[in-house]
Design a protein around this motif. Structure first.
Motif, PDB file in Angstrom:
ATOM      1  N   THR A 160      -1.101  -3.145  16.558  1.00 23.28           N
ATOM      2  CA  THR A 160      -1.076  -4.604  16.608  1.00 23.28           C
ATOM      3  C   THR A 160      -2.426  -5.177  17.044  1.00 23.28           C
ATOM      4  OG1 THR A 160      -0.128  -4.641  18.848  1.00 23.28           O
ATOM      5  CG2 THR A 160       1.423  -4.746  16.985  1.00 23.28           C
ATOM      6  N   ARG A 161      -3.126  -4.490  17.913  1.00 25.98           N
ATOM      7  CA  ARG A 161      -4.466  -4.951  18.317  1.00 25.98           C
ATOM      8  C   ARG A 161      -5.429  -4.920  17.129  1.00 25.98           C
ATOM      9  NH1 ARG A 161      -5.257  -1.803  24.099  1.00 25.98           N
ATOM     10  NH2 ARG A 161      -3.511  -2.821  25.150  1.00 25.98           N
ATOM     11  N   ARG A 162      -5.346  -3.872  16.326  1.00 27.97           N
ATOM     12  CA  ARG A 162      -6.232  -3.752  15.164  1.00 27.97           C
ATOM     13  C   ARG A 162      -5.952  -4.877  14.163  1.00 27.97           C
ATOM     14  NH1 ARG A 162      -6.130  -1.762   9.998  1.00 27.97           N
ATOM     15  NH2 ARG A 162      -4.072  -0.795  10.149  1.00 27.97           N
ATOM     16  N   ILE A 163      -4.682  -5.104  13.879  1.00 22.42           N
ATOM     17  CA  ILE A 163      -4.320  -6.143  12.921  1.00 22.42           C
ATOM     18  C   ILE A 163      -4.663  -7.524  13.489  1.00 22.42           C
ATOM     19  CG2 ILE A 163      -2.415  -7.201  11.646  1.00 22.42           C
ATOM     20  CD1 ILE A 163      -3.356  -4.377  10.627  1.00 22.42           C
ATOM     21  N   HIS A 164      -4.448  -7.720  14.774  1.00 21.22           N
ATOM     22  CA  HIS A 164      -4.788  -9.002  15.407  1.00 21.22           C
ATOM     23  C   HIS A 164      -6.279  -9.294  15.266  1.00 21.22           C
ATOM     24  CE1 HIS A 164      -5.707 -11.722  18.825  1.00 21.22           C
ATOM     25  NE2 HIS A 164      -4.612 -12.316  18.392  1.00 21.22           N
ATOM     26  N   ARG A 165      -7.117  -8.282  15.517  1.00 18.06           N
ATOM     27  CA  ARG A 165      -8.571  -8.479  15.367  1.00 18.06           C
ATOM     28  C   ARG A 165      -8.907  -8.862  13.922  1.00 18.06           C
ATOM     29  NH1 ARG A 165      -8.731  -3.831  18.529  1.00 18.06           N
ATOM     30  NH2 ARG A 165      -9.152  -2.551  16.703  1.00 18.06           N
TER      31      ARG A 165
END
Length: 80
Positions: A16-21
């Motif tokens: 989720t952090r990767r997609i959020h970025r």
């Protein structure tokens, strides 16, 4: 000096952090779209959960492009 232990992020949190970025990048924000792809190291059940949660968002539209590639488009929920 007191140190607090930091919990190691779960595989889902890392995803989720990767997609959020990616979603928050200036280019994606200006176009209000991005294409996401599950990376080989990411768990399929994490990916499925992410897509399920994105599908619950009224402002997000998902278009499956094949081979695990998903285009996300969204509306501006906070007009200027």
């Amino acid at each position: 000096m007191v140190r607090t232990a930091q919990a190691t992020p779960t595989s889902y949190e890392l995803l989720t952090r990767r997609i959020h970025r990616q979603v928050m990048s200036p280019n994606a924000q200006s176009k209000r779209q991005t294409v996401i792809v599950r990376e080989p190291r990411e768990r399929e059940d994490d990916w499925d959960l992410l897509l399920e949660r994105l599908g619950e968002e009224e402002s997000v539209r998902m278009t499956w492009m094949g081979n695990g590639v998903v285009q996300l488009t969204w509306t501006n929920q906070h007009p200027d």
